[in-house]
Design an enzyme around this catalytic site. Structure first.
Site, mmCIF file in Angstrom:
data_model
loop_
_atom_site.group_PDB
_atom_site.id
_atom_site.type_symbol
_atom_site.label_atom_id
_atom_site.label_comp_id
_atom_site.label_asym_id
_atom_site.label_seq_id
_atom_site.Cartn_x
_atom_site.Cartn_y
_atom_site.Cartn_z
ATOM 1 N N SER A 1 115.647 -19.824 55.977
ATOM 2 C CA SER A 1 115.970 -18.516 56.540
ATOM 3 C C SER A 1 117.471 -18.366 56.685
ATOM 4 O O SER A 1 118.195 -19.355 56.896
ATOM 5 C CB SER A 1 115.318 -18.438 57.929
ATOM 6 O OG SER A 1 115.836 -17.366 58.664
ATOM 7 N N TYR B 252 113.437 -22.388 66.780
ATOM 8 C CA TYR B 252 112.994 -21.963 65.442
ATOM 9 C C TYR B 252 114.093 -22.266 64.418
ATOM 10 O O TYR B 252 113.851 -22.897 63.386
ATOM 11 C CB TYR B 252 112.639 -20.466 65.433
ATOM 12 C CG TYR B 252 112.437 -19.917 64.044
ATOM 13 C CD1 TYR B 252 111.289 -20.232 63.312
ATOM 14 C CD2 TYR B 252 113.395 -19.105 63.417
ATOM 15 C CE1 TYR B 252 111.111 -19.755 62.005
ATOM 16 C CE2 TYR B 252 113.225 -18.624 62.139
ATOM 17 C CZ TYR B 252 112.086 -18.947 61.436
ATOM 18 O OH TYR B 252 111.911 -18.473 60.152
ATOM 19 N N LYS C 296 114.237 -25.028 61.177
ATOM 20 C CA LYS C 296 114.539 -24.738 59.761
ATOM 21 C C LYS C 296 115.681 -25.634 59.274
ATOM 22 O O LYS C 296 115.631 -26.191 58.174
ATOM 23 C CB LYS C 296 114.917 -23.264 59.580
ATOM 24 C CG LYS C 296 113.747 -22.304 59.749
ATOM 25 C CD LYS C 296 112.787 -22.384 58.564
ATOM 26 C CE LYS C 296 111.483 -21.692 58.845
ATOM 27 N NZ LYS C 296 110.415 -21.983 57.907
HETATM 28 P P1 NAD Z 1 103.251 -15.715 58.495
HETATM 29 O O1 NAD Z 1 103.038 -16.152 59.897
HETATM 30 O O2 NAD Z 1 102.742 -14.375 58.099
HETATM 31 O O3 NAD Z 1 102.632 -16.796 57.492
HETATM 32 C C1 NAD Z 1 102.625 -18.163 57.775
HETATM 33 C C2 NAD Z 1 101.247 -18.697 57.434
HETATM 34 O O4 NAD Z 1 101.229 -20.100 57.705
HETATM 35 C C3 NAD Z 1 100.122 -18.077 58.272
HETATM 36 O O5 NAD Z 1 99.073 -17.642 57.429
HETATM 37 C C4 NAD Z 1 99.668 -19.214 59.196
HETATM 38 O O6 NAD Z 1 98.290 -19.127 59.495
HETATM 39 C C5 NAD Z 1 100.021 -20.434 58.369
HETATM 40 N N1 NAD Z 1 100.288 -21.642 59.150
HETATM 41 C C6 NAD Z 1 101.077 -21.788 60.242
HETATM 42 N N2 NAD Z 1 101.071 -23.056 60.658
HETATM 43 C C7 NAD Z 1 100.272 -23.759 59.816
HETATM 44 C C8 NAD Z 1 99.862 -25.112 59.718
HETATM 45 N N3 NAD Z 1 100.293 -26.020 60.604
HETATM 46 N N4 NAD Z 1 99.027 -25.473 58.716
HETATM 47 C C9 NAD Z 1 98.592 -24.556 57.821
HETATM 48 N N5 NAD Z 1 98.926 -23.257 57.863
HETATM 49 C C10 NAD Z 1 99.773 -22.856 58.846
HETATM 50 O O7 NAD Z 1 104.819 -15.824 58.202
HETATM 51 P P2 NAD Z 1 105.672 -15.256 56.989
HETATM 52 O O8 NAD Z 1 106.470 -14.110 57.480
HETATM 53 O O9 NAD Z 1 104.829 -15.089 55.790
HETATM 54 O O10 NAD Z 1 106.693 -16.468 56.798
HETATM 55 C C11 NAD Z 1 106.440 -17.513 55.891
HETATM 56 C C12 NAD Z 1 107.548 -18.544 55.991
HETATM 57 O O11 NAD Z 1 108.800 -17.912 55.747
HETATM 58 C C13 NAD Z 1 107.662 -19.198 57.377
HETATM 59 O O12 NAD Z 1 107.971 -20.555 57.195
HETATM 60 C C14 NAD Z 1 108.828 -18.467 58.011
HETATM 61 O O13 NAD Z 1 109.489 -19.246 58.962
HETATM 62 C C15 NAD Z 1 109.717 -18.200 56.799
HETATM 63 N N6 NAD Z 1 110.593 -17.041 56.995
HETATM 64 C C16 NAD Z 1 110.054 -15.837 57.342
HETATM 65 C C17 NAD Z 1 110.893 -14.746 57.551
HETATM 66 C C18 NAD Z 1 110.319 -13.411 57.966
HETATM 67 O O14 NAD Z 1 111.062 -12.554 58.424
HETATM 68 N N7 NAD Z 1 109.028 -13.142 57.806
HETATM 69 C C19 NAD Z 1 112.281 -14.884 57.387
HETATM 70 C C20 NAD Z 1 112.790 -16.132 57.012
HETATM 71 C C21 NAD Z 1 111.938 -17.214 56.818
HETATM 72 C C1 UD1 Z 2 114.982 -12.308 63.467
HETATM 73 C C2 UD1 Z 2 115.230 -13.668 64.059
HETATM 74 C C3 UD1 Z 2 115.616 -14.627 62.940
HETATM 75 C C4 UD1 Z 2 114.528 -14.639 61.862
HETATM 76 C C5 UD1 Z 2 114.343 -13.200 61.362
HETATM 77 C C6 UD1 Z 2 113.275 -13.087 60.331
HETATM 78 C C7 UD1 Z 2 115.984 -13.307 66.373
HETATM 79 C C8 UD1 Z 2 117.137 -13.403 67.319
HETATM 80 N N1 UD1 Z 2 116.257 -13.608 65.073
HETATM 81 O O1 UD1 Z 2 116.162 -11.882 62.833
HETATM 82 O O2 UD1 Z 2 115.774 -15.928 63.435
HETATM 83 O O3 UD1 Z 2 114.898 -15.480 60.787
HETATM 84 O O4 UD1 Z 2 113.991 -12.371 62.477
HETATM 85 O O5 UD1 Z 2 112.011 -13.222 60.890
HETATM 86 O O6 UD1 Z 2 114.866 -13.004 66.755
HETATM 87 N N2 UD1 Z 2 115.862 -4.632 66.574
HETATM 88 C C9 UD1 Z 2 115.807 -3.572 67.464
HETATM 89 N N3 UD1 Z 2 114.614 -3.321 68.102
HETATM 90 C C10 UD1 Z 2 113.494 -4.070 67.896
HETATM 91 C C11 UD1 Z 2 113.564 -5.159 66.983
HETATM 92 C C12 UD1 Z 2 114.766 -5.410 66.356
HETATM 93 O O7 UD1 Z 2 116.785 -2.866 67.670
HETATM 94 O O8 UD1 Z 2 112.452 -3.793 68.533
HETATM 95 C C13 UD1 Z 2 117.126 -4.876 65.846
HETATM 96 C C14 UD1 Z 2 117.747 -6.255 66.080
HETATM 97 O O9 UD1 Z 2 118.605 -6.228 67.188
HETATM 98 C C15 UD1 Z 2 118.467 -6.491 64.744
HETATM 99 C C16 UD1 Z 2 117.598 -5.752 63.716
HETATM 100 O O10 UD1 Z 2 116.827 -4.817 64.468
HETATM 101 O O11 UD1 Z 2 119.735 -5.873 64.756
HETATM 102 C C17 UD1 Z 2 116.650 -6.667 62.953
HETATM 103 O O12 UD1 Z 2 115.893 -7.423 63.900
HETATM 104 P P1 UD1 Z 2 114.708 -8.403 63.443
HETATM 105 O O13 UD1 Z 2 113.775 -7.678 62.534
HETATM 106 O O14 UD1 Z 2 114.123 -8.999 64.676
HETATM 107 O O15 UD1 Z 2 115.425 -9.502 62.562
HETATM 108 P P2 UD1 Z 2 116.686 -10.437 62.928
HETATM 109 O O16 UD1 Z 2 117.169 -10.228 64.305
HETATM 110 O O17 UD1 Z 2 117.675 -10.282 61.823
#
Ligand code: NAD
Ligand code: UD1
Length: 337
Positions: free
Chosen positions: A124, A148, A152
């Site tokens: 991330s 978190y 990572k």
């Molecule tokens: P998500 O929660 O929708 O998907 C994660 C999946 O992993 C879920 O289906 C959950 O049931 C499964 N899971 C969790 N723990 C498990 C375990 N111990 N064994 C087997 N399955 C397990 O999340 P996502 O948004 O699809 O994110 C996927 C990955 O990307 C995560 O590692 C997350 O940290 C990373 N990531 C997400 C974002 C974001 O904004 N969505 C941003 C940066 C990184």
């Molecule tokens: C968040 C996480 C980051 C994670 C990323 C993707 C935090 C501090 N950071 O990032 O670690 O990798 O999600 O899952 O939680 N915002 C509002 N109102 C809301 C929600 C968000 O104003 O109800 C604003 C936030 O202040 C930010 C932007 O929207 O400026 C995006 O927020 P968000 O979607 O939560 O992502 P990040 O903060 O970038």
């Protein structure tokens, strides 16, 4: 190519399975359904015409992982499984380290025993902490401020050391910026449990009438309109990034690190306005205090992925908001049980 997709039932994993199937790859999903529902499998089939094999399991279950990798002749792993809520990680650090760090160590150990030497890890942009400048390149210093983010970073460090000791492995760290949007069919999307932490799911739920108004966290940042700026990337572009990475470097030994972002920064108010246009709904909002731990702005320099992999995000802000709205309006309460 048979690929084990841990967390494949989740938001990013499910979209990636569809793009993999379209590219002729065979995903095998390994997920414990902690943050997803089994209905996702049917939706993947509806969209792609093919239902992936699904193993209901936890990535901390080494024996089941080895058995699954052998049974399906797995060649590579994409590791999405993990917990991802920053606030929750502060309250439950042990659970986050166990799931995200220990889970990855068990997985890699199982891969070693099963003879699988290629893994793509979901990292991330959070690993860049509060960057000194933008856009962010892969060589920027890394840091974290919450469990978190630490989890990572720890996994990145573990995998880097492991690759050094095992130079024949291919390890790819993909640093995602802010994934948003949904499949353009409106059949798959983000389905957060409880109150959404992230901006776009919250905005979608306001538009569909599940929430009254959006709280905009901070309006005094040194940005063009005072609200936070992020690099929002369409989840299908992100999914394509995994397919390309598998194809181009999944077999190339080494440690490969890429930003997956668009290189564009949009403010919270930009996103609200774009969503209003896409949905035809007004999004009431209130300007409130900054959220602790948030940074002013963050966007990627995605040129390394373009140069090495030929990957570039193609979808626009309009695509992101249109597809989010299609998903949310067709599935106002998310996936059925
Ligand atoms: P998500 O929660 O929708 O998907 C994660 C999946 O992993 C879920 O289906 C959950 O049931 C499964 N899971 C969790 N723990 C498990 C375990 N111990 N064994 C087997 N399955 C397990 O999340 P996502 O948004 O699809 O994110 C996927 C990955 O990307 C995560 O590692 C997350 O940290 C990373 N990531 C997400 C974002 C974001 O904004 N969505 C941003 C940066 C990184
Ligand atoms: C968040 C996480 C980051 C994670 C990323 C993707 C935090 C501090 N950071 O990032 O670690 O990798 O999600 O899952 O939680 N915002 C509002 N109102 C809301 C929600 C968000 O104003 O109800 C604003 C936030 O202040 C930010 C932007 O929207 O400026 C995006 O927020 P968000 O979607 O939560 O992502 P990040 O903060 O970038």
């Amino acid at each position: 190519m048979n690929v084990l997709v841990t967390g494949g039932m989740g938001y990013i994993g499910s979209h990636t399975c569809i793009q993999m199937i379209e590219a002729g790859m065979t995903p095998v999903i390994f997920d414990n359904l902690y943050n997803s529902k089994e209905t996702v499998l049917q939706r993947i089939e509806d969209v792609s015409g093919s239902k992936p094999e699904f193993v209901n399991g936890d990535v901390r279950n080494k024996a089941l992982l080895i058995e699954t990798m052998k049974r399906f002749n797995i060649e590579s792993v994409i590791h999405f499984a993990g917990l991802k809520a920053v606030g929750e990680s502060v309250a439950k650090p042990l659970e986050y380290y166990d799931n995200n760090v220990n889970g990855t160590l068990v997985l890699v150990d199982a891969m070693r025993e099963a003879g699988v030497k290629s893994i793509i890890f979901s990292s991330s942009a959070t690993v860049y902490g509060d960057p000194a400048t933008v856009p962010i390149t892969e060589s920027f210093p890394t840091s974290a401020t919450n469990p978190y983010g630490h989890s990572k970073l720890m996994v990145e460090e573990c995998l880097t050391d492991f690759q050094k000791a095992n130079p024949d492995w291919s390890i790819v760290l993909l640093r995602y910026f802010n994934p948003v949007g949904s499949h353009p069919t409106g059949k798959l999307g983000e389905d957060p449990q409880g109150i959404p932490n992230n901006l776009m799911p919250f905005v979608s739920q306001v538009a569909v009438g599940r929430r009254e108004f959006l709280s905009v966290f901070g309006s005094d940042y040194p940005t063009k309109d005072g609200t936070g700026v992020r690099d929002y990337i369409h989840v299908v572009d992100l999914a394509d990034g995994h397919v390309v990475a598998l194809d181009k470097i999944g077999k190339k030994s080494g440690l490969h690190i890429y930003n997956l972002g668009t290189g564009n920064g949009y403010s919270v108010l930009d996103m609200v306005k774009a969503f209003e246009v896409a949905s035809g709904k007004r999004i009431p909002y209130k300007l409130v205090e900054r959220r602790p731990g948030d940074i002013a702005e963050c966007w990627a320099d995605p040129s390394k992925a373009q140069k090495d992999l030929g990957w570039k995000a193609k979808r626009t802000l309009e695509d992101m908001t249109r597809d989010s709205w299609l998903w949310q309006s067709n599935n106002p309460d998310g996936y059925p049980e």
